[in-house]
Design a protein around this motif. Structure first.
Motif, PDB file in Angstrom:
ATOM      1  N   GLY A  66      34.539  40.203  28.129  1.00 28.87           N
ATOM      2  CA  GLY A  66      34.001  40.301  29.474  1.00 28.87           C
ATOM      3  C   GLY A  66      34.736  41.349  30.722  1.00 28.87           C
ATOM      4  N   ILE A  67      35.693  42.914  30.167  1.00 31.50           N
ATOM      5  CA  ILE A  67      36.171  43.646  30.679  1.00 31.50           C
ATOM      6  C   ILE A  67      35.714  44.736  30.725  1.00 31.50           C
ATOM      7  N   VAL A 112      44.785  42.882  23.991  1.00 29.12           N
ATOM      8  CA  VAL A 112      43.836  42.530  24.951  1.00 29.12           C
ATOM      9  C   VAL A 112      43.571  41.285  24.315  1.00 29.12           C
ATOM     10  N   CYS A 113      43.566  40.030  24.815  1.00 26.56           N
ATOM     11  CA  CYS A 113      42.682  39.010  24.721  1.00 26.56           C
ATOM     12  C   CYS A 113      43.708  38.807  22.639  1.00 26.56           C
ATOM     13  N   GLU A 167      34.825  49.052  23.028  1.00 25.76           N
ATOM     14  CA  GLU A 167      34.007  47.311  22.755  1.00 25.76           C
ATOM     15  C   GLU A 167      34.069  46.485  22.343  1.00 25.76           C
ATOM     16  N   ALA A 168      35.230  45.874  22.007  1.00 26.22           N
ATOM     17  CA  ALA A 168      35.994  44.928  22.213  1.00 26.22           C
ATOM     18  C   ALA A 168      36.209  43.869  23.180  1.00 26.22           C
ATOM     19  N   MET A 169      36.727  44.827  24.425  1.00 22.61           N
ATOM     20  CA  MET A 169      37.739  44.916  26.432  1.00 22.61           C
ATOM     21  C   MET A 169      35.991  43.990  26.340  1.00 22.61           C
ATOM     22  N   CYS A 175      39.646  36.672  37.790  1.00 22.70           N
ATOM     23  CA  CYS A 175      39.733  37.947  38.212  1.00 22.70           C
ATOM     24  C   CYS A 175      38.358  38.116  37.456  1.00 22.70           C
ATOM     25  N   ARG A 176      37.363  39.448  38.225  1.00 21.05           N
ATOM     26  CA  ARG A 176      36.280  40.165  37.675  1.00 21.05           C
ATOM     27  C   ARG A 176      37.097  41.754  37.288  1.00 21.05           C
TER      28      ARG A 176
END
Lengths: 461, 461
Positions: free
Chosen positions: B211-212, B341-342, B205-207, B180-181
């Protein structure tokens, strides 16, 4: 007024941490800092040598945290290839010798404060052939360089590592990475005598699975040499192990010849004895830190020789703070150590069974199997945690962990709990980080703690 | 003599841990155990739902630690799809309703001990469209199943996650994995309001790098629906975000309607108030644990609603021990939490700046950059550690960590130190596991502690 002079013997972690910290606190006009190092390097990570040998790290440059020139730029006068050969505590002076034959020869230097940071040297049992080319210790960067010269300049197909402690198993991994066939010879019942034998057995099984031949109960009696004088293997009482390279991983002993000759107080291991401020006992102007001292083990109440870079750095900082006019102490250790062989992580803190018994403690032991992450989460790996708790009080006395990814640093939970004097009940109730990618809902250390709570209770009923 | 009866409302972590532990300690002849669960599952890991949605874990089976039949086999009478609708403390009885229309209807059950383990429910702000198909919470396995039905039965190209707390960021990762986007809308200044804003900024910044699309200061005012009644996006005061799926990650509130109606004591958050043995205050025969209670925060001295599976398990065990005739207490928490997150790991323990100020503490803060392993060791990753220490005393008040591999579980060091009431001086002196593959010579937590020591000193001078 002339500057006070701080003289440092030994340019690695403890010595140069002391120098750096004292420099931070005192101006050059107030304090002159002079450091003598007999080797070619300062402030390096000896713990990194196995990874340099294994080709994972570029050495020796990457292992040097601060070069002599960096120190000099900060106002620390570093003299390389300069060996201290006598300490005169009454005269507050040190005799040093320039190892460069074209250099200054011998000369006395007076000091206001002396820091002894002479480190340790590998145990080198006296036996035939022990000094043959191809037999290497791995304590200094110079040792690492020499070992790599052998690896790169000779055809080394088979390597024998004598001793299966931290350095021994790390070197076994390094030599496997270099494509050698590796045999590790351990005198004791299991590898990793820093663990209880039942936990050491897990390490042996894992090493075997990695293709490392781990032989226990093997007492080396001779290093065999060929007609060219080079090593061609080692012999035990019952067998021979051909090899083109022999690595000594028998641990180290404090390098305290100078200190002993100067009449400074040494402990049972031969390490210097200091007070909590890292001042040599009974000597107002002499300090010592790093691998040449004994440290207080907070759980056993005894002083022990536990050579580790992390202690050396902390002790150096304490010394530098005190010499620089501040106040700091080193409260001691709880015996934490962590290592790995390939993907096997090995850790301990506190006391082993034999160590606890030796200081009069009565205890229960438990061993718990758990996993590094939630059981259903990808990448979860098994982990074994052994725990010792005092009878009656339930006080945590020690923990040992063997597992894969995520096992090693979990020992920190037990290390902090030990330092705080927690009971296993308190450990089981700790609020630790939980999420499925990081831990089961009960952290493996707490799974063991719960078993220990039950064992303490059962032992009283 | 007839058996005593233990009645449990809620069949997840707290309730079934209580049941299992009581069963271990009491025979069936002494104690009858009856558990009512309104859903279809028992003893499951709600924390695992994001990984199920993301396809990393097979659900729901893998997330169930113990099925109803497993519990029944151990002598616990579990009734699924059975909802408690009234508690009568004076009469020591509970009214339950069978949710199966062909079932037993409503019926009163008497109890000797009642355990309230009703959990929490997702915050669902009242706004237009909030109940539209395609809007999902993620609190129960039934919620997870419904969300997956939407993902698999509809074309979901764009997803909006409302709220950027733990669940929000974990769901963002899961939906990215599903292709998903993803847009995350956060009302606050930064994502992760469980961190101070300066640390939350690192997460944002990391998100973004993953690409989130993380939008902050975004207050959702409406869920937009299409002609078919399904969700077609969400609107804030200033913008619209089209989406075929909306996930509510606004946190949860204690599910205590029943308890409130029965006159049981609730705290500010609406969670049940208990004593240290997890007995509901003032009610001899009623116990409560898990996401429906408030817990003592040992650093702030306040009770707080901190819904976490690890607390639920511990509290359930305490309740089961006490009901089963033993003795146990739950001493409280220090506010530890970890998430990812990831490949970004996020952890905290103790108090944030605002939380510390709110309870009257004065403190200094420091932020230190370090690495997960020795700087030269392969795979070493940067890590940021923020630390709060009390002015004057230097007592550790909190720590926050944002980094990559090896960052998250380091929070345990600070969590144990907080529990023990250590000062930052003591943290800096801890004997933690050191070897190049595991840590720099000063652990990142100690690098921060050293800076905190200096900051405490500077604040006094």
């Amino acid at each position: 007024m002339a500057a006070r002079r701080m003289v440092i013997i030994g340019g690695d972690a403890a010595g140069m941490s002391a120098a750096s910290q004292a420099r931070r606190l005192s101006s050059r006009g107030d304090l002159e800092i002079l450091a003598f190092e007999r080797g070619h390097f300062t402030s390096y990570s000896a713990c990194g040598i196995p990874y340099w040998v294994g080709g994972e790290v570029d050495g020796p440059g990457a292992l040097v945290a601060r070069t002599p020139d960096t120190h000099r730029g900060r106002g620390i006068d570093v003299r390389l290839r300069t060996e201290a050969i006598e300490i005169d505590p009454a005269g507050q002076r040190v005799l040093v010798r320039d190892l460069d034959p074209r250099g200054d020869g011998e000369r006395w230097y007076g000091y206001d404060d002396l820091v002894i940071a002479t480190g340790a040297r590998p145990r080198r049992p006296s036996m035939p052939g022990i000094d043959a080319p191809g037999v290497h210790g791995v304590q200094t960067l110079d040792d690492g360089r020499a070992l790599l010269d052998t690896l790169e300049g000779t055809r080394v197909e088979r390597a024998v590592v004598v001793g299966a402690g931290y350095i021994g198993v790390e070197m076994a991994e390094a030599l496997i990475r270099r494509g050698c066939r590796v045999t590790v010879l351990e005198r004791g019942e299991q590898p990793m005598a820093t663990l209880d034998p039942d936990m050491g057995r897990l390490v042996r099984e894992a090493m075997t699975g990695m293709g490392i031949d781990a032989v226990t109960g093997a007492e080396v009696t001779e290093v065999m040499t060929g007609e060219d004088g080079r090593v061609r293997g080692v012999a035990t009482k019952v067998s021979e192990y051909p090899a083109e390279l022999v690595v000594l991983g028998l641990g180290v002993v404090p390098e305290t010849v100078l200190a002993r000759e100067a009449g400074l107080p040494l402990g049972e291991s031969g390490g210097l004895l200091t007070d909590l401020a890292m001042r040599v006992r009974g000597h107002e102007h002499i300090w010592a830190g790093g691998d040449c001292v004994e440290v207080l083990h907070q759980v056993s109440g005894r002083t022990r020789h536990i050579p580790l870079g992390t202690h050396a750095n902390k002790q150096g900082q304490v010394i530098g703070t005190n010499v620089g006019g501040g106040y700091a102490t080193f409260p001691g250790v709880v015996g934490t150590a962590v290592s790995k062989v390939c993907d096997l992580e090995i850790a301990r803190t506190g006391l082993l069974e034999a160590e606890a018994a030796a200081v009069g403690l009565r205890f229960v032991t438990v061993t718990a199997e758990s996993t590094s992450r939630a059981g259903y989460y990808p990448g979860t790996r098994p982990m074994t945690v052994k725990m010792l708790a005092e009878r009656r009080t339930g006080r945590l006395l020690g923990a040992q962990i063997v597992g894969r990814e995520g096992a090693g640093k979990r020992v920190d939970i037990a290390a902090v709990a030990l330092t705080a004097g927690m009971t296993v009940d308190q450990v089981a109730a700790l609020d630790l980080g939980y999420a499925p990618p990081f831990s089961p809902v009960w952290d493996p250390v707490q799974v063991a703690a719960r078993k220990a709570v039950a064992a303490v209770r059962a032992a009283e009923s």
